[in-house]
Motif scaffolding. Structure first.
Motif, PDB file in Angstrom:
ATOM      1  N   LEU A  27       0.844  -1.202   0.000  1.00  0.00           N
ATOM      2  CA  LEU A  27       0.000   0.000   0.000  1.00  0.00           C
ATOM      3  C   LEU A  27       0.877   1.249   0.000  1.00  0.00           C
ATOM      4  N   ALA A  30       2.487   1.572  -3.432  1.00  0.00           N
ATOM      5  CA  ALA A  30       1.511   1.969  -4.445  1.00  0.00           C
ATOM      6  C   ALA A  30       1.193   3.451  -4.355  1.00  0.00           C
ATOM      7  N   VAL A  31       1.070   3.971  -3.138  1.00  0.00           N
ATOM      8  CA  VAL A  31       0.823   5.409  -2.975  1.00  0.00           C
ATOM      9  C   VAL A  31       2.009   6.208  -3.503  1.00  0.00           C
ATOM     10  N   VAL A  67      -2.920   7.926  -7.526  1.00  0.00           N
ATOM     11  CA  VAL A  67      -2.841   6.963  -6.428  1.00  0.00           C
ATOM     12  C   VAL A  67      -3.896   5.879  -6.622  1.00  0.00           C
ATOM     13  N   GLU A  68      -5.103   6.269  -6.995  1.00  0.00           N
ATOM     14  CA  GLU A  68      -6.147   5.282  -7.270  1.00  0.00           C
ATOM     15  C   GLU A  68      -5.706   4.337  -8.382  1.00  0.00           C
ATOM     16  N   SER A  70      -2.726   3.639  -9.428  1.00  0.00           N
ATOM     17  CA  SER A  70      -1.617   2.799  -8.996  1.00  0.00           C
ATOM     18  C   SER A  70      -2.115   1.636  -8.146  1.00  0.00           C
ATOM     19  N   ILE A  71      -2.986   1.907  -7.196  1.00  0.00           N
ATOM     20  CA  ILE A  71      -3.518   0.844  -6.339  1.00  0.00           C
ATOM     21  C   ILE A  71      -4.303  -0.170  -7.170  1.00  0.00           C
ATOM     22  N   TYR A  74      -1.921  -2.502  -8.803  1.00  0.00           N
ATOM     23  CA  TYR A  74      -1.403  -3.488  -7.850  1.00  0.00           C
ATOM     24  C   TYR A  74      -2.442  -4.579  -7.592  1.00  0.00           C
ATOM     25  N   LEU A  80      -2.161  -6.887  -4.370  1.00  0.00           N
ATOM     26  CA  LEU A  80      -3.003  -6.483  -3.241  1.00  0.00           C
ATOM     27  C   LEU A  80      -4.297  -7.292  -3.253  1.00  0.00           C
ATOM     28  N   TYR A  82      -7.483  -7.141  -2.720  1.00  0.00           N
ATOM     29  CA  TYR A  82      -8.710  -6.371  -2.532  1.00  0.00           C
ATOM     30  C   TYR A  82      -9.486  -6.222  -3.826  1.00  0.00           C
ATOM     31  N   LEU A  99     -11.579   0.325  -0.952  1.00  0.00           N
ATOM     32  CA  LEU A  99     -11.115  -1.049  -1.124  1.00  0.00           C
ATOM     33  C   LEU A  99     -11.895  -1.975  -0.193  1.00  0.00           C
ATOM     34  N   VAL A 110      -9.552   5.575   0.727  1.00  0.00           N
ATOM     35  CA  VAL A 110      -8.270   6.236   0.468  1.00  0.00           C
ATOM     36  C   VAL A 110      -8.507   7.740   0.321  1.00  0.00           C
TER      37      VAL A 110
END
Length: 225
Positions: A27, A30-31, A67-68, A70-71, A74, A80, A82, A99, A110
């Motif tokens: 996490l 990813a951020v 950021v969204e 990127s997550i 992942y 991740l 989720y 998530l 987030v």
């Protein structure tokens, strides 16, 4: 499934139990990658560079979307564990990137905030989740046993702020008083993955970020509110 909370320190332990070292590292990574993508997008978009004021004004929005994105990458790469949803308020004037674990027992929103001590800004969605959670999750030094029943547990992953790399990434439990019940500043933890034979001090990363896909994600997000 229930969790017994005995004191304030147990709130932090709950966070670490539900989000293990590998997940917290991923996490955080990813951020950080999201911030990198946001800066690169700003620097490679001509009209944002010609007008520095415009570029600086839009950078917080770029960070949110990046950021969204990127997550999500992942998650799509299996790193991740989720699912994700984009939620909106009734007037579609606010959006929330959320998530969920596979069993919908954990809900993680987030947010970008300006200080690590802050939780997400007041909003109906967050208020409902916090009140639902805090109605059966309370801390008291006078009573040693607190039971969390079988309901989705609401957490926030907050990052910030006006910097090239994140000044902080915090994973925590928000309260109805607008403060953290407890939190873990995952950006201050060493990024590592526990292995059977020891510790790996570097984290897996997603290599194939596509700027066209990011641009499409930003444009779609803007269209949807």
């Amino acid at each position: 499934m229930s969790y017994v909370i005995q004191d304030h320190d147990a709130g932090q332990q709950l966070i670490k139990d539900l989000f293990g070292p590998r997940v917290r590292s991923l996490l955080n990574t990813a951020v950080g990658k999201g911030y990198e993508l946001a800066i690169q997008t700003k620097e490679n978009t001509n009209y944002l560079n010609y007008n520095k004021g415009r570029g600086n004004d839009i950078l917080p929005h770029l960070k949110n979307y990046s950021v969204e994105f990127s997550i999500i990458k992942y998650i799509e790469n299996g790193l991740l564990p989720y699912d994700f949803e984009i939620k909106y308020n009734s007037k579609r004037t606010a959006r929330y990137f959320v998530l969920f674990d596979a069993h919908r027992k954990i809900e993680l929103c987030v947010n970008q905030v300006n200080r690590k001590e802050k939780i997400g800004r007041p909003a109906y969605y967050r208020k409902q989740r916090i009140e639902s959670f805090n109605s059966y999750f309370t801390f008291s030094e006078n009573d040693n046993t607190k039971v969390i029943t079988d309901k989705p547990i609401y957490f926030e992953l907050n990052h910030g702020y006006q910097s090239i790399t994140p000044d902080f990434v915090v994973l925590g439990i928000p309260s109805k008083q607008g403060k953290w019940l407890d939190k873990v500043e995952i950006s201050r933890e060493i990024n590592h993955i526990p292995l059977n034979g020891g510790i790996k001090t570097t984290i897996e990363e997603v290599k194939d970020f596509n700027f066209e896909e990011l641009q499409e994600y930003i444009e779609e997000s803007e269209r949807n509110g």
